[in-house]
Design a protein around this motif. Structure first.
Motif, PDB file in Angstrom:
ATOM      1  N   TYR A   1      13.955   8.707  20.551  1.00 21.92           N
ATOM      2  CA  TYR A   1      12.913   9.136  19.551  1.00 21.92           C
ATOM      3  C   TYR A   1      12.237   8.119  18.795  1.00 21.92           C
ATOM      4  O   TYR A   1      11.383   8.231  18.319  1.00 21.92           O
ATOM      5  CB  TYR A   1      13.661   9.847  18.559  1.00 21.92           C
ATOM      6  N   GLY A   2      13.034   6.786  18.551  1.00 15.99           N
ATOM      7  CA  GLY A   2      12.545   5.599  17.914  1.00 15.99           C
ATOM      8  C   GLY A   2      12.824   4.478  18.838  1.00 15.99           C
ATOM      9  O   GLY A   2      14.160   4.597  19.180  1.00 15.99           O
ATOM     10  N   LEU A   3      12.587   3.396  18.795  1.00 18.27           N
ATOM     11  CA  LEU A   3      12.545   2.347  19.484  1.00 18.27           C
ATOM     12  C   LEU A   3      13.422   1.112  18.980  1.00 18.27           C
ATOM     13  O   LEU A   3      13.646   0.111  19.379  1.00 18.27           O
ATOM     14  CB  LEU A   3      11.698   1.777  20.538  1.00 18.27           C
ATOM     15  N   SER A   4      13.468   1.205  17.492  1.00 16.84           N
ATOM     16  CA  SER A   4      14.062   0.313  16.849  1.00 16.84           C
ATOM     17  C   SER A   4      13.272  -1.168  16.987  1.00 16.84           C
ATOM     18  O   SER A   4      14.101  -2.146  16.729  1.00 16.84           O
ATOM     19  CB  SER A   4      15.490   0.363  16.990  1.00 16.84           C
ATOM     20  N   THR A   5      11.870  -1.006  17.064  1.00 17.61           N
ATOM     21  CA  THR A   5      11.470  -2.379  17.075  1.00 17.61           C
ATOM     22  C   THR A   5      11.075  -2.772  15.583  1.00 17.61           C
ATOM     23  O   THR A   5      10.314  -4.034  15.538  1.00 17.61           O
ATOM     24  CB  THR A   5      10.193  -2.239  17.974  1.00 17.61           C
ATOM     25  N   PHE A   6      11.035  -2.273  14.676  1.00 12.47           N
ATOM     26  CA  PHE A   6      10.778  -2.479  13.438  1.00 12.47           C
ATOM     27  C   PHE A   6      11.880  -3.586  12.863  1.00 12.47           C
ATOM     28  O   PHE A   6      12.948  -3.677  13.221  1.00 12.47           O
ATOM     29  CB  PHE A   6      10.677  -1.373  12.291  1.00 12.47           C
ATOM     30  N   TRP A   7      11.541  -4.299  11.491  1.00 13.86           N
ATOM     31  CA  TRP A   7      12.325  -5.167  11.040  1.00 13.86           C
ATOM     32  C   TRP A   7      11.995  -5.209   9.656  1.00 13.86           C
ATOM     33  O   TRP A   7      10.912  -4.662   8.999  1.00 13.86           O
ATOM     34  CB  TRP A   7      12.366  -6.381  11.515  1.00 13.86           C
ATOM     35  N   ILE A   8      12.837  -5.890   8.795  1.00 15.04           N
ATOM     36  CA  ILE A   8      12.705  -6.001   7.260  1.00 15.04           C
ATOM     37  C   ILE A   8      12.148  -7.376   6.943  1.00 15.04           C
ATOM     38  O   ILE A   8      13.109  -8.334   7.291  1.00 15.04           O
ATOM     39  CB  ILE A   8      13.737  -5.345   6.471  1.00 15.04           C
ATOM     40  N   ASP A   9      11.333  -7.596   6.146  1.00 11.65           N
ATOM     41  CA  ASP A   9      10.715  -8.948   6.020  1.00 11.65           C
ATOM     42  C   ASP A   9      11.127  -9.388   4.413  1.00 11.65           C
ATOM     43  O   ASP A   9      10.563  -8.778   3.722  1.00 11.65           O
ATOM     44  CB  ASP A   9       9.508  -9.361   6.343  1.00 11.65           C
ATOM     45  N   SER A  10      12.372 -10.014   4.344  1.00 11.20           N
ATOM     46  CA  SER A  10      12.809 -10.288   2.922  1.00 11.20           C
ATOM     47  C   SER A  10      12.064 -10.933   2.048  1.00 11.20           C
ATOM     48  O   SER A  10      11.874 -10.835   0.934  1.00 11.20           O
ATOM     49  CB  SER A  10      14.146 -11.065   3.116  1.00 11.20           C
ATOM     50  N   ASP A  11      11.036 -11.953   2.672  1.00 10.07           N
ATOM     51  CA  ASP A  11      10.262 -12.864   2.042  1.00 10.07           C
ATOM     52  C   ASP A  11       9.149 -11.779   1.415  1.00 10.07           C
ATOM     53  O   ASP A  11       8.725 -11.808   0.303  1.00 10.07           O
ATOM     54  CB  ASP A  11       9.749 -13.699   2.703  1.00 10.07           C
ATOM     55  N   VAL A  12       8.671 -11.056   2.245  1.00 14.38           N
ATOM     56  CA  VAL A  12       7.648  -9.936   1.791  1.00 14.38           C
ATOM     57  C   VAL A  12       8.035  -9.035   0.692  1.00 14.38           C
ATOM     58  O   VAL A  12       7.409  -8.526  -0.109  1.00 14.38           O
ATOM     59  CB  VAL A  12       7.066  -9.016   3.034  1.00 14.38           C
ATOM     60  N   LYS A  13       9.350  -8.634   0.860  1.00 17.32           N
ATOM     61  CA  LYS A  13      10.000  -8.001  -0.075  1.00 17.32           C
ATOM     62  C   LYS A  13      10.165  -8.408  -1.344  1.00 17.32           C
ATOM     63  O   LYS A  13       9.728  -7.727  -2.525  1.00 17.32           O
ATOM     64  CB  LYS A  13      11.392  -7.380   0.409  1.00 17.32           C
ATOM     65  N   LYS A  14      10.602  -9.658  -1.417  1.00 17.74           N
ATOM     66  CA  LYS A  14      10.398 -10.465  -2.612  1.00 17.74           C
ATOM     67  C   LYS A  14       9.046 -10.535  -3.389  1.00 17.74           C
ATOM     68  O   LYS A  14       9.152 -10.402  -4.370  1.00 17.74           O
ATOM     69  CB  LYS A  14      11.238 -11.969  -2.502  1.00 17.74           C
ATOM     70  N   GLU A  15       7.940 -10.833  -2.524  1.00 13.92           N
ATOM     71  CA  GLU A  15       6.692 -10.994  -2.832  1.00 13.92           C
ATOM     72  C   GLU A  15       6.173  -9.600  -3.358  1.00 13.92           C
ATOM     73  O   GLU A  15       5.509  -9.638  -4.456  1.00 13.92           O
ATOM     74  CB  GLU A  15       5.787 -11.326  -1.526  1.00 13.92           C
ATOM     75  N   THR A  16       6.623  -8.388  -2.711  1.00 13.29           N
ATOM     76  CA  THR A  16       6.012  -7.184  -3.458  1.00 13.29           C
ATOM     77  C   THR A  16       6.867  -7.080  -4.728  1.00 13.29           C
ATOM     78  O   THR A  16       6.024  -6.288  -5.728  1.00 13.29           O
ATOM     79  CB  THR A  16       6.544  -6.088  -2.235  1.00 13.29           C
ATOM     80  N   LEU A  17       7.978  -7.084  -4.700  1.00  8.25           N
ATOM     81  CA  LEU A  17       8.689  -6.615  -6.256  1.00  8.25           C
ATOM     82  C   LEU A  17       8.245  -7.590  -7.290  1.00  8.25           C
ATOM     83  O   LEU A  17       7.943  -7.201  -8.264  1.00  8.25           O
ATOM     84  CB  LEU A  17      10.157  -6.731  -5.986  1.00  8.25           C
ATOM     85  N   LYS A  18       7.856  -8.897  -6.863  1.00  8.91           N
ATOM     86  CA  LYS A  18       7.300  -9.792  -7.967  1.00  8.91           C
ATOM     87  C   LYS A  18       5.926  -9.293  -8.238  1.00  8.91           C
ATOM     88  O   LYS A  18       5.735  -9.326  -9.379  1.00  8.91           O
ATOM     89  CB  LYS A  18       7.386 -11.145  -7.437  1.00  8.91           C
ATOM     90  N   ALA A  19       5.079  -8.862  -7.120  1.00  2.76           N
ATOM     91  CA  ALA A  19       3.974  -8.175  -7.458  1.00  2.76           C
ATOM     92  C   ALA A  19       3.799  -7.222  -8.381  1.00  2.76           C
ATOM     93  O   ALA A  19       3.042  -6.888  -9.333  1.00  2.76           O
ATOM     94  CB  ALA A  19       3.037  -8.135  -6.241  1.00  2.76           C
ATOM     95  N   MET A  20       4.874  -6.379  -8.242  1.00  2.99           N
ATOM     96  CA  MET A  20       5.052  -5.131  -8.948  1.00  2.99           C
ATOM     97  C   MET A  20       5.196  -5.468 -10.436  1.00  2.99           C
ATOM     98  O   MET A  20       4.705  -4.949 -11.550  1.00  2.99           O
ATOM     99  CB  MET A  20       6.005  -4.133  -8.387  1.00  2.99           C
ATOM    100  N   ASP A  21       6.117  -6.626 -10.573  1.00  2.00           N
ATOM    101  CA  ASP A  21       6.790  -6.909 -12.079  1.00  2.00           C
ATOM    102  C   ASP A  21       5.418  -7.395 -12.733  1.00  2.00           C
ATOM    103  O   ASP A  21       5.255  -7.285 -13.933  1.00  2.00           O
ATOM    104  CB  ASP A  21       7.714  -8.064 -11.922  1.00  2.00           C
ATOM    105  N   ASP A  22       4.322  -8.265 -11.924  1.00  2.70           N
ATOM    106  CA  ASP A  22       3.383  -9.008 -12.572  1.00  2.70           C
ATOM    107  C   ASP A  22       2.257  -8.176 -12.614  1.00  2.70           C
ATOM    108  O   ASP A  22       1.241  -8.519 -13.226  1.00  2.70           O
ATOM    109  CB  ASP A  22       3.125 -10.199 -11.700  1.00  2.70           C
ATOM    110  N   GLY A  23       2.121  -6.708 -12.068  1.00  4.96           N
ATOM    111  CA  GLY A  23       0.968  -5.890 -12.059  1.00  4.96           C
ATOM    112  C   GLY A  23       0.072  -6.338 -11.019  1.00  4.96           C
ATOM    113  O   GLY A  23      -1.197  -5.883 -11.166  1.00  4.96           O
ATOM    114  N   LYS A  24       0.433  -7.086 -10.072  1.00 10.11           N
ATOM    115  CA  LYS A  24      -0.464  -7.538  -9.098  1.00 10.11           C
ATOM    116  C   LYS A  24      -0.822  -6.308  -7.980  1.00 10.11           C
ATOM    117  O   LYS A  24       0.382  -5.736  -7.682  1.00 10.11           O
ATOM    118  CB  LYS A  24       0.091  -9.074  -8.325  1.00 10.11           C
TER     119      LYS A  24
END
Length: 608
Positions: free
Chosen positions: A571-594
């Motif tokens: 049903y799903g091939l598990s080809t995805f992954w989590i990029d921890s650097d992008v996660k940090k970048e996103t959370l910081k952008a949210m805090d900064d209003g970016k």
């Protein structure tokens, strides 16, 4: 049944006698040449946070209450002998690295990966496949479908040595169907299932159902059950970088997250709110009202959450509005025919689903190539035609509430059970349209695993449910008398006839593909003429929302892939992954209003 069972036993004895030694002239095959579909950019680590609408009633893969919840992760999505490449559809190695046909149209030999092991560290051997047969044939598992299949379809599993085995079928099959029949067989960990009391001598503990209700068995999969908080959550944990499957090039760069945490959130709107607050990483956006109306909030507009719509060529299973013919009035074909034409499925698709879905041409499914009856057309909504059928059944008067009645004062009213709260507006639409024919639907929501249990125990009058599909469609579990009027089976209609039984039996054993496909068409015609299921709709695609730290290959979808962000091999091939650097970048952008650019990805390479 006695004849088939006897045939299975005789075939098994003959096969065992001649397969104790490996023939010397076998033509061994393998396939390491097809393209990989994962990305070498994938990163390991992180926890995928997702949700369940209800907590599973059991961790067993078979038996009472097992056909729901997380079973797909414990049975359907775990490694088997060999598997299909999801795009080329060629056979590729799984637990078995090589295979060979015996030439008798019944037997396939397999060489197992000697490094394959259970997550508890025990080696996976041919003995575990032998035990699989013992397991599935046991009456103690209370699973009639598996008892039948592993007696009357699978004749025998024979261990040649620890890493070589042979699997035989009862009936002769062409090479392609033979591989389809045996390829997905999963081993069972013989060392895990203690025998206990075994009064009937079938090799399994008499108390299996209760004893193993919440015992997670060892798995060949990269994920095993780690933590359980009953009613609240369940966490799967990765075996680690040394998981045996990573020797296989088709498994490399897949199954990238360390953990998968399922949190029970019964209300879909509440789950969506959790997702948009960043408490879940992914969320299904299948519902048209969600995709078209509720994905324009701040997290989408600022590009923190992306949308994905991917098309596939996955066969569609049986489903729609199932009529339980064992219930009062529903044994009358005129009543059933009336219900067929009083159920406005086309209007539902057009008005509530915005045309995003397509009408299923036949209740038994679609997308099965030449097995699908090309001339099949679903019943059209026609209130006047429905009324004429109801009148033939004696419901020729209309009560003060607009519901038709017969001369006994019985109202033309039926309980309609459905499993998801999000379907309530759809069922309400069907209810309103049915009133035009004097038919009353009493809506009853029983969600999740409890709803499926209610239906499989045949307590419903009408039930709206769609089932998963097989590459070669099966009819025995849904329409054979062996499963009618019995609880815990998938004959939701309690419908069968001697003619249909005979055709289904012929279909299961037919060697010639053309004849088998013709039998499938005959079976489909009889089911359609019987008016026991109102065909619903198909979704040859999936839609999901995901936080931008969720990454995936350049070509996300494959032909035989349902969901991008689902862990599995089918049903799903598990080809995805989590990029921890992008996660940090996103959370910081949210805090900064970016903000980032809004993103909607549509992969329509397999759009039909």
């Amino acid at each position: 049944m006695f004849k088939l069972t006897t045939l299975a036993a005789l075939s098994a004895l003959a096969f065992t006698a001649q397969a104790a030694e490996l023939p010397a002239n076998l033509d061994w095959q393998t396939n390491w040449d097809d393209p990989v579909f994962a990305s070498d950019q994938a990163k390991r680590g992180g926890t995928l946070r997702t949700h369940l609408a209800s907590f599973p009633l059991t961790l067993r893969t078979v038996g009472p209450d097992s056909n729901s919840g997380l079973r797909t992760y414990f049975l359907d999505e775990v490694p088997g002998l060999v598997t299909r490449h999801p795009d080329t559809l060629n056979w590729i190695p799984d637990i078995a690295t090589e295979w060979a046909f015996a030439g008798d149209n019944k037997t396939v030999y397999f060489k197992l990966n000697p490094d394959a092991m259970w997550n508890d560290g025990k080696a996976i051997t041919a003995s575990d496949f032998e035990f699989m047969l013992t397991f599935y044939r046991s009456k103690d598992i209370v699973a009639p479908y598996y008892n039948d299949y592993f007696t009357n379809t699978i004749a025998e599993v024979v261990k040649i040595d620890d890493h070589t085995l042979a699997v035989s079928t009862v009936e002769e099959k062409n090479q392609e169907e033979l591989m389809l029949t045996v390829s997905g067989l999963n081993p069972k960990p013989a060392h895990f299932f203690s025998r206990g009391k075994d009064k009937n001598g079938d090799g399994m503990d008499d108390n299996y159902v209760r004893k193993y209700n919440f015992k997670a068995e060892p798995t060949a999969s990269p994920y095993f059950v780690d933590k359980i908080k009953k009613g609240k959550s369940l966490t799967l944990k990765h075996v680690g970088d040394d998981w045996w499957g990573y020797e296989n090039k088709y498994y490399q760069n897949r199954y990238n997250v360390d953990k998968i945490r399922f949190t029970v959130i019964r209300d879909q709107d509440l789950a969506r709110q959790h997702f948009e607050k960043g408490k879940l990483d992914v969320f299904e956006l299948t519902l048209p009202e969600v995709w078209h109306e509720k994905t324009d909030g701040e997290v989408y507009q600022k590009g923190y959450v992306h949308r994905f719509w991917g098309f596939n060529e996955v066969p569609q299973g049986a489903g729609g509005l199932w009529l339980n013919t064992a219930q009062p009035l529903l044994g009358d074909i005129n009543i059933r025919r009336g219900i067929m034409h009083a159920t406005d499925m086309d209007g539902l698709i057009e008005k509530l689903i915005r045309g995003d879905y397509s009408r299923k041409p036949h209740a038994t499914g679609s997308g099965n190539g030449k097995y699908s009856w090309e001339g099949a057309t679903p019943p059209a909504f026609d209130a006047e035609l429905a009324i004429s059928h109801f009148s033939k059944a004696g419901f020729d008067s209309v009560g003060g509430d607009g519901v038709r009645v017969n001369d006994k004062g019985e109202r033309l009213s039926f309980e309609l059970v459905y499993p998801y709260p999000s379907w309530t507006p759809r069922m309400a639409y069907l209810k309103e349209q049915a009133k035009l024919a004097g038919l009353d639907f009493q809506l009853k929501l029983i969600d999740g695993a409890t709803g499926f249990k209610y239906m499989s125990e045949k307590k419903h009058q009408l039930a709206f449910i769609n089932m998963s599909a097989k590459e070669i469609p099966g009819y025995w579990e849904y329409f054979h008398s062996d499963n009618a009027n019995k609880p815990q089976t998938n004959n939701f209609n309690n419908f069968s006839t001697p003619e249909l039984d005979e055709l289904i039996t012929q279909y299961r054993s037919e060697f010639d593909l053309t004849k088998k496909q013709q039998l499938a068409h005959e079976i489909q015609r009889i089911i359609q003429d019987a008016s026991v299921v109102v065909p619903s709709y198909i979704l040859p695609w999936s839609r999901q929302g995901y936080w931008r730290w969720m990454q995936y290959p350049e070509n996300p979808m494959q032909k035989r892939m349902d969901y991008l962000f689902t862990v599995g091999r089918i049903y799903g091939l598990s080809t995805f992954w989590i990029d921890s650097d992008v996660k940090k970048e996103t959370l910081k952008a949210m805090d900064d209003g970016k903000a980032f650019e809004p993103v909607t990805v549509i992969d329509d390479r397999y759009k039909r």
